[in-house]
Design a protein around this motif. Structure first.
Motif, short mmCIF file in Angstrom:
data_model
loop_
_atom_site.label_atom_id
_atom_site.label_comp_id
_atom_site.label_asym_id
_atom_site.label_seq_id
_atom_site.Cartn_x
_atom_site.Cartn_y
_atom_site.Cartn_z
N ILE A 1 0.87 -1.18 0.00
CA ILE A 1 0.00 0.00 0.00
C ILE A 1 0.90 1.23 0.00
N VAL A 2 0.70 2.10 -0.98
CA VAL A 2 1.47 3.35 -1.04
C VAL A 2 0.53 4.50 -0.70
N LEU A 3 0.84 5.21 0.38
CA LEU A 3 0.08 6.37 0.81
C LEU A 3 0.71 7.61 0.19
N VAL A 4 0.02 8.20 -0.78
CA VAL A 4 0.65 9.22 -1.63
C VAL A 4 0.39 10.64 -1.10
N GLY A 5 0.54 10.83 0.21
CA GLY A 5 0.53 12.17 0.78
C GLY A 5 -0.82 12.69 1.25
N ASP A 6 -0.76 13.64 2.19
CA ASP A 6 -1.93 14.29 2.78
C ASP A 6 -2.87 13.26 3.41
N ILE A 7 -2.31 12.25 4.04
CA ILE A 7 -3.12 11.28 4.76
C ILE A 7 -3.61 11.91 6.06
N ILE A 8 -2.72 12.59 6.76
CA ILE A 8 -3.07 13.36 7.97
C ILE A 8 -3.08 14.84 7.59
N ASP A 9 -4.12 15.55 8.03
CA ASP A 9 -4.22 16.97 7.68
C ASP A 9 -3.67 17.83 8.82
N GLY A 10 -2.35 18.00 8.83
CA GLY A 10 -1.69 18.79 9.86
C GLY A 10 -2.11 20.25 9.85
N TRP A 11 -2.43 20.79 8.67
CA TRP A 11 -2.85 22.20 8.59
C TRP A 11 -4.12 22.43 9.40
N ARG A 12 -5.11 21.55 9.22
CA ARG A 12 -6.37 21.73 9.93
C ARG A 12 -6.21 21.43 11.41
N LEU A 13 -5.41 20.46 11.74
CA LEU A 13 -5.20 20.12 13.15
C LEU A 13 -4.52 21.26 13.90
N LYS A 14 -3.68 22.03 13.21
CA LYS A 14 -3.06 23.20 13.84
C LYS A 14 -4.10 24.27 14.13
N ASP B 1 6.29 16.17 -17.05
CA ASP B 1 7.66 16.57 -17.41
C ASP B 1 8.68 16.02 -16.41
N GLU B 2 8.31 16.04 -15.11
CA GLU B 2 9.20 15.50 -14.09
C GLU B 2 9.42 14.00 -14.29
N ALA B 3 8.38 13.30 -14.65
CA ALA B 3 8.51 11.86 -14.94
C ALA B 3 9.45 11.65 -16.12
N ARG B 4 9.32 12.50 -17.12
CA ARG B 4 10.19 12.39 -18.31
C ARG B 4 11.65 12.63 -17.93
N ARG B 5 11.88 13.60 -17.04
CA ARG B 5 13.25 13.89 -16.60
C ARG B 5 13.85 12.71 -15.83
N ASN B 6 12.99 11.96 -15.15
CA ASN B 6 13.46 10.79 -14.40
C ASN B 6 13.53 9.53 -15.25
N GLU B 7 13.24 9.69 -16.53
CA GLU B 7 13.34 8.61 -17.51
C GLU B 7 12.50 7.39 -17.10
N VAL B 8 11.26 7.68 -16.71
CA VAL B 8 10.32 6.62 -16.37
C VAL B 8 9.16 6.66 -17.37
N ASP B 9 8.29 5.67 -17.25
CA ASP B 9 7.18 5.55 -18.21
C ASP B 9 5.93 6.30 -17.78
N GLY B 10 5.85 6.58 -16.47
CA GLY B 10 4.64 7.23 -15.99
C GLY B 10 4.84 7.85 -14.62
N VAL B 11 3.78 8.48 -14.12
CA VAL B 11 3.84 9.12 -12.81
C VAL B 11 2.52 8.88 -12.09
N ILE B 12 2.61 8.63 -10.78
CA ILE B 12 1.42 8.47 -9.93
C ILE B 12 1.52 9.52 -8.83
N CYS B 13 0.49 10.36 -8.71
CA CYS B 13 0.53 11.45 -7.74
C CYS B 13 -0.85 11.69 -7.15
N GLY B 14 -0.94 12.70 -6.28
CA GLY B 14 -2.22 13.10 -5.68
C GLY B 14 -2.31 14.60 -5.71
N HIS B 15 -2.57 15.20 -4.55
CA HIS B 15 -2.50 16.64 -4.28
C HIS B 15 -3.68 17.46 -4.78
#
Length: 281
Positions: free
Chosen positions: A42-55, A193-207
């Motif tokens: 399981i890959v947790l791709v960020g913003d699992i915990i919302d620190g901004w709101r908890l602050k 473009d960042e994926a292309r710079r890393n010479e990979v076939d694809g990118v998986i992100c969130g945000h």
């Protein structure tokens, strides 16, 4: 899904933008989803915990603990769980390579599929100009987003009482604003473009809370969506198929699954420049 009683076996699950600590987090949907899906990784791709709101104000009901405990339990039982921090849980970026209860923290990873394709996996906020260069504006935008989510909660309750399926007002509103649509398109382009710079076939992100899979000039762009609006995850099957699973279009316990192109995996960390690091056991 024809059989809801037995968990579905997968190779990898990619989940992002749960925002635990936010009243809008759909922890009930996510808990049901995790109960009915077992994955080797399981890959947790960020913003699992919302620190901004908890602050701003502390909100941590039992359901948030339940999600954390569910993930820790899966890690104890042998699932490899990798946590890639985002901007809302950026406090974890001080701990790359650290293990918390069996959960690994990494800045970004390369995910290699069964057929040899490589995917750069990262949250994506580093390519959001507002978050990077105008933090005050980012916080203001976050408050506006909270207002849209509050409307979402009310509408969802009304639709549920009327027996209507879940529909996201905030997601709809976002796609009605030309600037937001332009931002999404530009974000996708620079991440590709960042994926292309890393010479990979694809990118998986969130945000950006916009679940999609598409080809961008030869790069397979995958955004996992979120568990605030769309309740989506990307699932990688043992045969290499990649699916976008939408969990909120029907009642909890059912699912709408959209089949899309391949991948399969063994991740390993990379540094900020995309160079491979030796993987710590």
């Amino acid at each position: 899904m024809s059989d809801q009683s037995a968990p579905k076996s997968l190779r990898t699950l990619f989940i992002s933008d749960v925002h635990l600590g936010s009243k809008a987090a759909k922890t009930d949907f996510l808990l049901e989803f995790l109960r009915l899906h077992e994955a080797q990784t399981i890959v947790l791709v960020g913003d699992i915990i919302d620190g901004w709101r908890l602050k701003r104000s502390w909100y941590w009901p039992q359901e948030c603990n339940d999600v954390v405990q569910k993930l820790l339990r899966k890690a104890r039982k042998g699932t490899r769980v990798i946590y890639i921090p985002g901007n809302h849980d950026e406090f974890l970026r001080d701990f790359p390579g650290t293990h918390f209860g069996g959960i690994e923290v990494a800045e970004r990873i390369i995910h290699e599929t069964a057929d040899g394709k490589k995917y750069l996996v990262l949250h994506g906020d580093e390519f959001d100009v507002v978050v990077r260069n105008a933090r005050v504006l980012a916080y203001l935008g976050d408050w506006a987003y909270d207002a849209a989510i509050a409307i979402n909660v009310v509408l969802a309750a009304v639709r549920r009482k009327l027996g209507m399926p879940y529909w996201s007002f905030s997601a709809w509103a976002k796609l009605q604003v030309k600037q937001a649509v332009n931002f999404i398109g530009e974000f996708q382009r620079v991440v590709a473009d960042e994926a292309r710079r890393n010479e990979v076939d694809g990118v998986i992100c969130g945000h950006i809370h916009h679940a999609v899979m598409e080809d961008i000039d030869g790069i397979h762009y995958v955004n996992t969506g979120d568990w605030v609006e769309s309740c989506t995850a990307v699932a990688e099957h043992h045969d290499g198929r990649l699916e976008m699973i939408t969990w909120s279009q029907v009642q909890p316990g059912d699912a709408t699954v959209k089949a899309l192109p391949p991948p399969v995996a063994t991740p390993f960390p990379v540094d900020q420049l995309g160079k491979k690091k030796a993987h710590a056991a």
